[in-house]
Write a protein that holds these residues in place. Structure first.
Motif, short mmCIF file in Angstrom:
data_model
loop_
_atom_site.label_atom_id
_atom_site.label_comp_id
_atom_site.label_asym_id
_atom_site.label_seq_id
_atom_site.Cartn_x
_atom_site.Cartn_y
_atom_site.Cartn_z
N GLY A 49 39.71 22.23 -1.57
CA GLY A 49 40.20 21.51 -0.40
C GLY A 49 40.14 20.00 -0.59
O GLY A 49 39.69 19.50 -1.63
N GLN A 50 40.58 19.29 0.45
CA GLN A 50 40.55 17.82 0.46
C GLN A 50 40.21 17.39 1.88
O GLN A 50 40.82 17.88 2.84
N SER A 51 39.29 16.47 2.00
CA SER A 51 38.81 16.07 3.33
C SER A 51 39.93 15.51 4.20
O SER A 51 40.88 14.91 3.70
N THR A 86 44.03 12.88 -6.99
CA THR A 86 44.74 13.79 -7.90
C THR A 86 45.90 14.48 -7.19
O THR A 86 46.15 15.68 -7.38
N GLY A 87 46.60 13.75 -6.34
CA GLY A 87 47.76 14.32 -5.63
C GLY A 87 47.35 15.50 -4.78
O GLY A 87 46.35 15.46 -4.05
N TRP A 88 48.11 16.60 -4.87
CA TRP A 88 47.82 17.79 -4.06
C TRP A 88 46.72 18.64 -4.67
O TRP A 88 46.29 19.63 -4.06
N ASP A 89 46.28 18.31 -5.90
CA ASP A 89 45.28 19.15 -6.58
C ASP A 89 43.87 18.77 -6.14
O ASP A 89 43.57 17.60 -5.92
N ARG A 113 47.98 3.96 2.27
CA ARG A 113 48.43 5.37 2.22
C ARG A 113 47.41 6.22 2.98
O ARG A 113 47.28 6.07 4.19
N ASP A 114 46.67 7.13 2.32
CA ASP A 114 45.76 8.01 3.06
C ASP A 114 44.89 7.19 4.01
O ASP A 114 44.37 6.14 3.63
N MET A 115 44.72 7.71 5.23
CA MET A 115 44.02 6.89 6.23
C MET A 115 43.31 7.73 7.29
O MET A 115 43.59 8.90 7.48
N LEU A 122 55.42 11.48 6.53
CA LEU A 122 54.59 11.20 7.72
C LEU A 122 53.31 12.00 7.54
O LEU A 122 53.34 13.23 7.62
N GLU A 123 52.22 11.32 7.26
CA GLU A 123 51.00 12.04 6.89
C GLU A 123 49.76 11.50 7.61
O GLU A 123 49.71 10.36 8.05
N ARG A 124 48.74 12.40 7.67
CA ARG A 124 47.38 12.06 8.10
C ARG A 124 47.31 11.33 9.45
O ARG A 124 46.64 10.29 9.58
N PRO A 125 47.97 11.86 10.48
CA PRO A 125 47.89 11.22 11.80
C PRO A 125 46.49 11.35 12.40
O PRO A 125 45.83 12.38 12.25
N ASP A 166 59.46 8.52 -1.83
CA ASP A 166 58.75 8.42 -3.12
C ASP A 166 57.38 7.75 -2.99
O ASP A 166 56.77 7.37 -3.97
N TYR A 167 56.90 7.60 -1.77
CA TYR A 167 55.60 6.98 -1.46
C TYR A 167 55.55 5.49 -1.87
O TYR A 167 54.48 4.95 -2.12
N GLY A 168 56.72 4.86 -1.95
CA GLY A 168 56.74 3.46 -2.36
C GLY A 168 56.53 2.48 -1.22
O GLY A 168 56.13 1.33 -1.43
N ARG A 173 39.55 6.24 -4.17
CA ARG A 173 39.12 7.20 -3.14
C ARG A 173 40.25 7.40 -2.13
O ARG A 173 40.91 6.45 -1.71
N GLU A 174 40.45 8.67 -1.77
CA GLU A 174 41.51 9.03 -0.81
C GLU A 174 40.94 9.90 0.28
O GLU A 174 39.77 10.27 0.26
N ALA A 175 41.81 10.31 1.21
CA ALA A 175 41.49 11.30 2.24
C ALA A 175 40.19 10.97 2.98
O ALA A 175 39.30 11.80 3.13
N SER A 184 58.37 11.70 -12.32
CA SER A 184 57.22 11.30 -13.13
C SER A 184 55.88 11.90 -12.68
O SER A 184 54.92 11.91 -13.43
N TRP A 185 55.77 12.37 -11.45
CA TRP A 185 54.54 13.02 -11.00
C TRP A 185 54.90 14.14 -10.03
O TRP A 185 56.05 14.25 -9.62
N GLU A 186 53.93 14.97 -9.72
CA GLU A 186 54.21 16.16 -8.92
C GLU A 186 54.43 15.81 -7.44
O GLU A 186 53.59 16.11 -6.59
C1 GAL Z 1 47.28 13.23 -1.82
C2 GAL Z 1 47.10 12.78 -0.40
C3 GAL Z 1 47.97 13.63 0.47
C4 GAL Z 1 49.41 13.48 -0.01
C5 GAL Z 1 49.50 13.85 -1.48
C6 GAL Z 1 50.89 13.65 -2.06
O1 GAL Z 1 46.49 12.53 -2.71
O2 GAL Z 1 45.75 12.90 -0.02
O3 GAL Z 1 47.83 13.24 1.82
O4 GAL Z 1 49.83 12.18 0.18
O5 GAL Z 1 48.61 13.05 -2.23
O6 GAL Z 1 50.90 14.00 -3.42
#
Ligand code: GAL
Length: 341
Positions: A283-285, A246-249, A177-179, A121-124, A145-147, A226-228, A75-77
């Motif tokens: 980019g993304q912070s 917006t995911g990876w975009d 999630r993002d932290m 495993l993300e954003r350590p 699936d990020y659930g 807000r993320e990242a 359902s999403w990228e």
């Molecule tokens: C972003 C997030 C990334 C990663 C990605 C997955 O919004 O900042 O760390 O989780 O989504 O699509």
């Protein structure tokens, strides 16, 4: 005369050639391939930086080398790689990075482990606890699936590992999630994370050992997605830099300022300027490094969603005009601007 002129040209060229390598070596070139001191591509995404006793330690996601669209999430990228764990690189000058290894490796056998390579495993981020003398890592741990939307904690008595994984939780009973982490001048530390399905940014004071939420937290920017987050302090005020959702975009960055970490926050707008500033230079912070009292470097990831290990890094000086911040695009800049030597 002609002879003197050609000798001068040769001397000038030799001088230029002898200058180039050292000045080249001090330049930060965002978006290019960055190699470590062994000549391998640096693999430390969604990272953070710790300065400890004269050395910078850069921790990040150690991405697997093949990227796929998770077939179980059509359902999403949901592009992803196998989780490799958390890598660490060290440097004295922010330019020459030595690979210190994977300080929190992913788990290869136990499928029930948070750290299994099939998970996220993300954003350590790592901070040092002066009282317990432990390096404390928090990271986003998730199911494929990020659930699961949880935070993991690991500790070590050295900055270069190997970290001991203590487990995960949904801090304050909500999704995370993002932290990022922020350690204040008074030794208190905060966990800042996208919660309530990424819609609201939670800021949570940690216990004195930094291992758990203290229970004291605030909900910030409700329904703003807000993320990242990346947090720093300048002249007694707190700043949070973040992206949209917006995911990876890429999307437009935003920053906010407050007199206290727990808020109230005032949204200030987009801090980026120059080419592609409206989409954060593609980019993304991920982190803002403070050097000394007055210098800052903003760190971003330029995600390559179909080949995540080949995502690039964007590092730029962050400057102040009064309370307002500016992060201006530059193809290349001398690291002395930030570290002053
Ligand atoms: C972003 C997030 C990334 C990663 C990605 C997955 O919004 O900042 O760390 O989780 O989504 O699509």
């Amino acid at each position: 005369m002609k002879k003197i002129f050609s000798s001068l040209v040769i001397i000038f060229s030799l001088l230029m050639a002898s200058c180039t390598p050292s000045s080249e070596a001090r330049m930060v070139k965002s978006g290019e391939v960055w190699l470590d001191t062994d000549g391998n591509m640096i693999n430390a995404h969604g990272g953070g930086m710790l300065y400890h006793e004269g050395t910078y330690y850069w921790y990040g996601e150690y991405k697997g080398d093949s990227t796929y669209w998770n077939p179980r999430v059509p359902s999403w990228e949901c592009y992803r790689t196998e989780a490799g764990g958390v890598s660490c690189y060290s440097s004295k000058n922010l330019v020459d990075w030595k690979f210190e290894g994977v300080v929190l490796p992913s788990e290869q056998e136990d499928v029930t482990s948070d750290l299994h390579y099939s998970n996220v495993l993300e954003r350590p981020k790592v901070i040092y606890n002066d009282a317990t003398k432990q390096f404390v890592m928090w990271l986003h741990v998730d199911s494929h699936d990020y659930g699961k939307a949880a935070s993991g904690v690991a500790v070590c008595d050295s900055p270069t590992g190997k970290f001991e994984y203590l487990g995960s939780m949904r801090p304050n009973g909500e999704m995370a999630r993002d932290m990022t982490l922020f350690k204040d001048d008074d030794g208190r530390a905060y966990h800042i994370y996208s919660s309530e399905d990424n819609s609201t940014l939670y800021i949570s004071l940690l216990t004195d050992d930094y291992l758990r939420p203290s229970g004291h937290f605030t909900r910030n920017f409700p329904r703003a997605f807000r993320e990242a987050p990346a947090v720093f302090k300048h002249k007694g005020k707190y700043y949070v830099l973040s992206s949209g959702c917006t995911g990876w975009d890429p999307n437009q960055a935003q920053y906010a300022v407050a007199d206290s970490m727990l808020g109230e926050w005032t949204v200030m707008g987009n801090p980026c300027s120059g080419k592609d500033a409206h989409i954060t230079f593609y980019g993304q912070s991920t982190h803002v490094l403070k050097v000394g009292e007055e210098s800052y470097m903003a760190m971003f990831d330029r995600w390559n969603k179909t080949d995540l290990i080949n995502s690039r890094y964007i590092w730029l000086p962050l400057t102040f005009k009064g309370d307002s911040i500016d992060i201006a695009w530059q193809e290349a800049w001398d690291v002395k601007v930030v570290i002053g030597k």
